[in-house]
Design a protein around this motif. Structure first.
Motif, mmCIF file in Angstrom:
data_model
loop_
_atom_site.group_PDB
_atom_site.id
_atom_site.type_symbol
_atom_site.label_atom_id
_atom_site.label_comp_id
_atom_site.label_asym_id
_atom_site.label_seq_id
_atom_site.Cartn_x
_atom_site.Cartn_y
_atom_site.Cartn_z
ATOM 1 N N THR A 152 -13.327 26.129 -33.566
ATOM 2 C CA THR A 152 -11.888 26.161 -33.784
ATOM 3 C C THR A 152 -11.305 27.507 -33.379
ATOM 4 N N ARG A 153 -9.996 27.524 -33.090
ATOM 5 C CA ARG A 153 -9.258 28.770 -32.887
ATOM 6 C C ARG A 153 -8.410 29.089 -34.117
ATOM 7 N N ASP A 154 -8.435 28.216 -35.097
ATOM 8 C CA ASP A 154 -7.665 28.414 -36.321
ATOM 9 C C ASP A 154 -8.483 29.253 -37.297
ATOM 10 N N GLY A 155 -8.084 30.503 -37.452
ATOM 11 C CA GLY A 155 -8.838 31.422 -38.301
ATOM 12 C C GLY A 155 -8.247 31.622 -39.677
ATOM 13 N N ALA A 156 -7.519 30.640 -40.196
ATOM 14 C CA ALA A 156 -6.968 30.734 -41.556
ATOM 15 C C ALA A 156 -8.048 30.289 -42.544
ATOM 16 N N PHE A 157 -8.915 31.223 -42.926
ATOM 17 C CA PHE A 157 -10.060 30.901 -43.754
ATOM 18 C C PHE A 157 -9.767 31.114 -45.244
ATOM 19 N N THR A 158 -10.623 30.537 -46.076
ATOM 20 C CA THR A 158 -10.564 30.748 -47.519
ATOM 21 C C THR A 158 -11.878 31.376 -47.969
ATOM 22 N N LEU A 159 -11.873 31.893 -49.172
ATOM 23 C CA LEU A 159 -13.020 32.660 -49.659
ATOM 24 C C LEU A 159 -13.709 31.952 -50.809
#
Length: 221
Positions: free
Chosen positions: A104-111
């Motif tokens: 993916t190019r979507d780097g909106a990650f969670t922790l």
């Protein structure tokens, strides 16, 4: 006369497909990491409706699938530590979504709640409390045609191609990559598709009218 109508119908089918693709581009103009798509057209030689032995076959318009522009989207500052953007075309974050490896190019990650707040260097190295604890996996493919689009902005390796480390790609923390859709261009495409569809419709109607009048004249003769 039927040959022209059939060719026109084949073009109308691809225009409808183009309309769906362009509408999807516009709908995803604000989607993180979305890559603009377009219909690939080709020609298919088919038999003529009649007089098959007098002239060669007819070229019909063919849907050759979807092409995708993997060009860099604009990087947008978010200030969120778990947002990441890749600076470099053709590179992807690697992740496991439970169904296998995806890209993916979507780097909106969670922790994960068990982990502390990380910092990420430009090469993807992840540190916590100043100590390296891992590294974001960023890869690329020699041929992007190896990727097949899935849902939620994910791509999967649909071939035997091997993912290689994208050593030249840079990671920007606190940023996300926007879509590379140009809304003005896509709206212009919508207008052109509509006009093309109307033009083909008129051509088919004129062809049918000529056929009707030809039959009427033959009937009177």
């Amino acid at each position: 006369m039927e040959n022209a109508a059939y060719v026109g119908l084949s073009r109308q089918m691809t225009l409808r497909r183009e309309l769906d693709i362009v509408a999807n581009n516009i709908a995803n103009a604000d989607t993180t990491g979305f890559k603009v798509e377009q219909l690939l057209l080709g020609a298919e030689i088919g038999e003529r409706a009649r007089n098959a032995f007098v002239r060669p076959g007819v070229s019909f318009v063919l849907d050759n699938g979807i092409g995708r522009d993997y060009g860099q989207g604009s990087l947008e500052q978010t200030g969120r530590n778990l947002d990441f953007a890749i600076e470099g075309e053709g590179a992807f974050f690697t992740l496991d979504d439970g169904a296998g490896e995806a890209y993916t190019r979507d780097g909106a990650f969670t922790l994960d709640r068990a982990l502390g707040e990380p910092s990420v260097a430009a090469d993807g190295t992840i540190s916590q409390n100043g100590n390296p604890v891992g590294r974001l996996s960023i890869v690329r493919f020699d041929a992007l045609a190896a990727l097949e689009k899935g849902g939620d902005g994910l791509y999967r390796n649909a071939s035997n191609a091997t993912a290689i480390e994208a050593a030249d790609a840079q990671v920007r923390q606190g940023m996300l990559e926007g879509s590379n859709v140009n809304p003005i261009l896509e709206i212009t495409n919508l207008i052109e598709i509509q006009r093309a569809y109307e033009s083909v419709t008129r051509m088919i109607e004129n062809t049918n009218d000529l056929s009707r009048r030809a039959v009427e004249r033959l009937g009177r003769a």
